[in-house]
Design a protein around this motif. Structure first.
Motif, PDB file in Angstrom:
ATOM      1  N   PHE A  43       0.834  -1.208   0.000  1.00 49.12           N
ATOM      2  CA  PHE A  43       0.000   0.000   0.000  1.00 49.12           C
ATOM      3  C   PHE A  43       0.867   1.256   0.000  1.00 49.12           C
ATOM      4  N   ALA A  44       1.829   1.322   0.925  1.00 47.50           N
ATOM      5  CA  ALA A  44       2.685   2.504   1.025  1.00 47.50           C
ATOM      6  C   ALA A  44       3.638   2.603  -0.156  1.00 47.50           C
ATOM      7  N   PHE A  45       4.190   1.467  -0.589  1.00 43.16           N
ATOM      8  CA  PHE A  45       5.155   1.457  -1.689  1.00 43.16           C
ATOM      9  C   PHE A  45       4.510   1.923  -2.994  1.00 43.16           C
ATOM     10  N   SER A  46       3.298   1.445  -3.267  1.00 45.29           N
ATOM     11  CA  SER A  46       2.627   1.836  -4.503  1.00 45.29           C
ATOM     12  C   SER A  46       2.304   3.329  -4.495  1.00 45.29           C
ATOM     13  N   GLY A  47       1.800   3.825  -3.358  1.00 42.50           N
ATOM     14  CA  GLY A  47       1.508   5.251  -3.271  1.00 42.50           C
ATOM     15  C   GLY A  47       2.754   6.104  -3.374  1.00 42.50           C
ATOM     16  N   GLN A  48       3.818   5.685  -2.701  1.00 43.11           N
ATOM     17  CA  GLN A  48       5.068   6.442  -2.735  1.00 43.11           C
ATOM     18  C   GLN A  48       5.686   6.427  -4.134  1.00 43.11           C
ATOM     19  N   THR A  49       5.682   5.259  -4.783  1.00 46.86           N
ATOM     20  CA  THR A  49       6.230   5.163  -6.135  1.00 46.86           C
ATOM     21  C   THR A  49       5.430   6.022  -7.107  1.00 46.86           C
ATOM     22  N   PHE A  50       4.118   5.985  -6.962  1.00 41.61           N
ATOM     23  CA  PHE A  50       3.247   6.817  -7.794  1.00 41.61           C
ATOM     24  C   PHE A  50       3.612   8.295  -7.667  1.00 41.61           C
ATOM     25  N   ILE A  51       3.824   8.752  -6.438  1.00 41.95           N
ATOM     26  CA  ILE A  51       4.155  10.165  -6.211  1.00 41.95           C
ATOM     27  C   ILE A  51       5.541  10.490  -6.758  1.00 41.95           C
ATOM     28  N   LEU A  52       6.523   9.621  -6.513  1.00 43.15           N
ATOM     29  CA  LEU A  52       7.893   9.896  -6.969  1.00 43.15           C
ATOM     30  C   LEU A  52       7.972   9.943  -8.492  1.00 43.15           C
ATOM     31  N   VAL A  53       7.334   8.995  -9.159  1.00 42.85           N
ATOM     32  CA  VAL A  53       7.389   8.971 -10.624  1.00 42.85           C
ATOM     33  C   VAL A  53       6.615  10.149 -11.209  1.00 42.85           C
ATOM     34  N   ALA A  54       5.486  10.479 -10.596  1.00 45.08           N
ATOM     35  CA  ALA A  54       4.731  11.645 -11.066  1.00 45.08           C
ATOM     36  C   ALA A  54       5.551  12.921 -10.888  1.00 45.08           C
ATOM     37  N   ALA A  55       6.248  13.039  -9.765  1.00 47.69           N
ATOM     38  CA  ALA A  55       7.099  14.215  -9.538  1.00 47.69           C
ATOM     39  C   ALA A  55       8.243  14.261 -10.550  1.00 47.69           C
ATOM     40  N   PHE A  56       8.800  13.101 -10.865  1.00 51.11           N
ATOM     41  CA  PHE A  56       9.869  13.039 -11.876  1.00 51.11           C
ATOM     42  C   PHE A  56       9.336  13.460 -13.241  1.00 51.11           C
ATOM     43  N   GLY A  57       8.163  12.956 -13.605  1.00 46.85           N
ATOM     44  CA  GLY A  57       7.590  13.325 -14.892  1.00 46.85           C
ATOM     45  C   GLY A  57       7.264  14.805 -14.977  1.00 46.85           C
ATOM     46  N   TRP A  58       6.810  15.381 -13.857  1.00 50.15           N
ATOM     47  CA  TRP A  58       6.438  16.804 -13.841  1.00 50.15           C
ATOM     48  C   TRP A  58       7.662  17.716 -13.889  1.00 50.15           C
ATOM     49  N   SER A  59       8.661  17.438 -13.050  1.00 53.78           N
ATOM     50  CA  SER A  59       9.785  18.365 -12.890  1.00 53.78           C
ATOM     51  C   SER A  59      10.946  18.089 -13.855  1.00 53.78           C
ATOM     52  N   ILE A  60      11.153  16.840 -14.234  1.00 52.98           N
ATOM     53  CA  ILE A  60      12.296  16.487 -15.083  1.00 52.98           C
ATOM     54  C   ILE A  60      11.889  16.333 -16.547  1.00 52.98           C
ATOM     55  N   LEU A  61      10.787  15.629 -16.783  1.00 54.55           N
ATOM     56  CA  LEU A  61      10.349  15.382 -18.160  1.00 54.55           C
ATOM     57  C   LEU A  61       9.412  16.461 -18.687  1.00 54.55           C
ATOM     58  N   TRP A  62       9.055  17.417 -17.851  1.00 59.65           N
ATOM     59  CA  TRP A  62       8.206  18.536 -18.247  1.00 59.65           C
ATOM     60  C   TRP A  62       6.852  18.070 -18.790  1.00 59.65           C
ATOM     61  N   MET A  63       6.282  17.068 -18.154  1.00 57.62           N
ATOM     62  CA  MET A  63       4.961  16.599 -18.538  1.00 57.62           C
ATOM     63  C   MET A  63       3.891  17.500 -17.948  1.00 57.62           C
ATOM     64  N   THR A  64       2.724  17.480 -18.539  1.00 57.30           N
ATOM     65  CA  THR A  64       1.569  18.116 -17.910  1.00 57.30           C
ATOM     66  C   THR A  64       1.163  17.297 -16.694  1.00 57.30           C
ATOM     67  N   LEU A  65       0.379  17.881 -15.804  1.00 54.06           N
ATOM     68  CA  LEU A  65      -0.004  17.173 -14.581  1.00 54.06           C
ATOM     69  C   LEU A  65      -0.775  15.880 -14.878  1.00 54.06           C
ATOM     70  N   PRO A  66      -1.781  15.877 -15.749  1.00 55.25           N
ATOM     71  CA  PRO A  66      -2.458  14.605 -16.045  1.00 55.25           C
ATOM     72  C   PRO A  66      -1.520  13.551 -16.628  1.00 55.25           C
TER      73      PRO A  66
END
Length: 299
Positions: A43-66
């Motif tokens: 439960f915690a690992f999936s939520g944490q991984t989801f947040i970390l990868v989303a943050a990477f996509g937003w800040s590093i890959l310059w993706m839109t939020l969705p």
């Protein structure tokens, strides 16, 4: 009265997340009859991984939020799927014939490993998602200010839908009949041409998927799922499920929902610092008064 009703409706959201976790736990325990402490870590690992990868996509890959959220969901789901299959083959398959404590110890070690992996990946920092779907939805009309956010309502609907689909599968399909048969008599089902190991692997993957979904929903709502929450959630779901019963996933989900409501009410009237202690005390009391010695051995 309005304050009590608001706490109660907030508790419905907590209840939905706990119900998902308990439902997933019984999908595994009902087959293996072994204590598994890894579900809280998943439960915690999936939520944490989801947040970390989303943050990477937003800040590093310059993706839109969705796009960043979808990217995080995809990668986290892939990790959980691969990890669930590896756990089924590398932990449950070789240890299933051993004593009951072998699975307990192995999944405890797995839980610690996942927590440390999440901590190292996050560099011991907490990353937060921005508030989403935070518009209040009035529940009792405009005259009474009782509301939940759009995201809370969506989470509740998703949790109820998943549990309803699971119960439909359990009661009306051959997969549910096979699950119940393997749960009761795995040796007899093997003689009838059913592979208990294959059924167990599918159940583990399904259970981990349900728990990962709860992690995603919690991450979206709270904005953060810390790497150190896995152990407490694992223990809490174990006690909740023991109180609700191991024979039917729906009973365990119902027991977990009650605990979610109790937690919400406690947080509104008493100190939050003592909330977990109060919940565990309540669960221990329930276990001491209703669990038979035979059921105790199955925990």
């Amino acid at each position: 009265m309005s304050y009590f009703l608001q706490l109660l409706f907030n508790g419905v959201h907590n209840a939905a997340l706990y119900a998902l976790l308990a439902y997933g736990y019984v999908l595994i325990h009902g087959l293996t009859h072994r204590t598994d402490l890894s579900l809280g870590a998943i439960f915690a690992f999936s939520g944490q991984t989801f947040i970390l990868v989303a943050a990477f996509g937003w800040s590093i890959l310059w993706m839109t939020l969705p796009a960043a959220l979808s990217f995080g969901l995809l990668i986290a789901a892939a990790y959980v799927g691969i990890g669930g299959y590896a756990i089924a083959k590398l932990i449950y398959a070789p240890l299933d014939t051993g004593t009951r404590n072998t699975i307990l110890v192995a999944t405890l070690g797995l839980s610690i490993f996942l927590m440390e992996l999440s901590r190292i990946a996050a560099d011991t920092r907490d990353y937060w998602l921005p508030p989403m779907l935070a518009t209040p939805v009035q529940l009792l009309g405009t005259g009474i200010d009782i509301s939940l956010t759009q995201l809370q309502v969506a989470n509740i609907i998703i949790a109820l839908a998943v549990i309803a689909i699971g119960e439909t599968v359990m009661l009306r399909t051959s997969a549910g009949r096979i699950w119940r048969a393997v749960s009761d008599e795995p040796a007899a089902t093997a003689m009838c041409g059913i592979d208990p190991d294959r059924v167990r692997t599918k159940a583990i993957l399904t259970a981990y998927g349900v728990c990962a979904l709860a992690g995603f929903l919690a991450a979206l709502y709270y904005g953060n799922v810390s790497f150190n929450t896995g152990m407490i959630f694992g223990l809490k779901i174990l006690f909740i499920t023991a109180a609700g019963g191991f024979s039917r996933p729906l009973y365990a989900a119902f027991g977990a929902a009650i605990v979610g409501l109790v937690e919400s009410l406690w947080g509104g009237y008493f100190s939050v610092l003592w909330r977990d202690a109060a919940v565990f005390s309540l669960l221990v009391f329930v276990l001491a008064t209703r669990i038979s010695p035979q059921e105790t051995e199955r925990i």
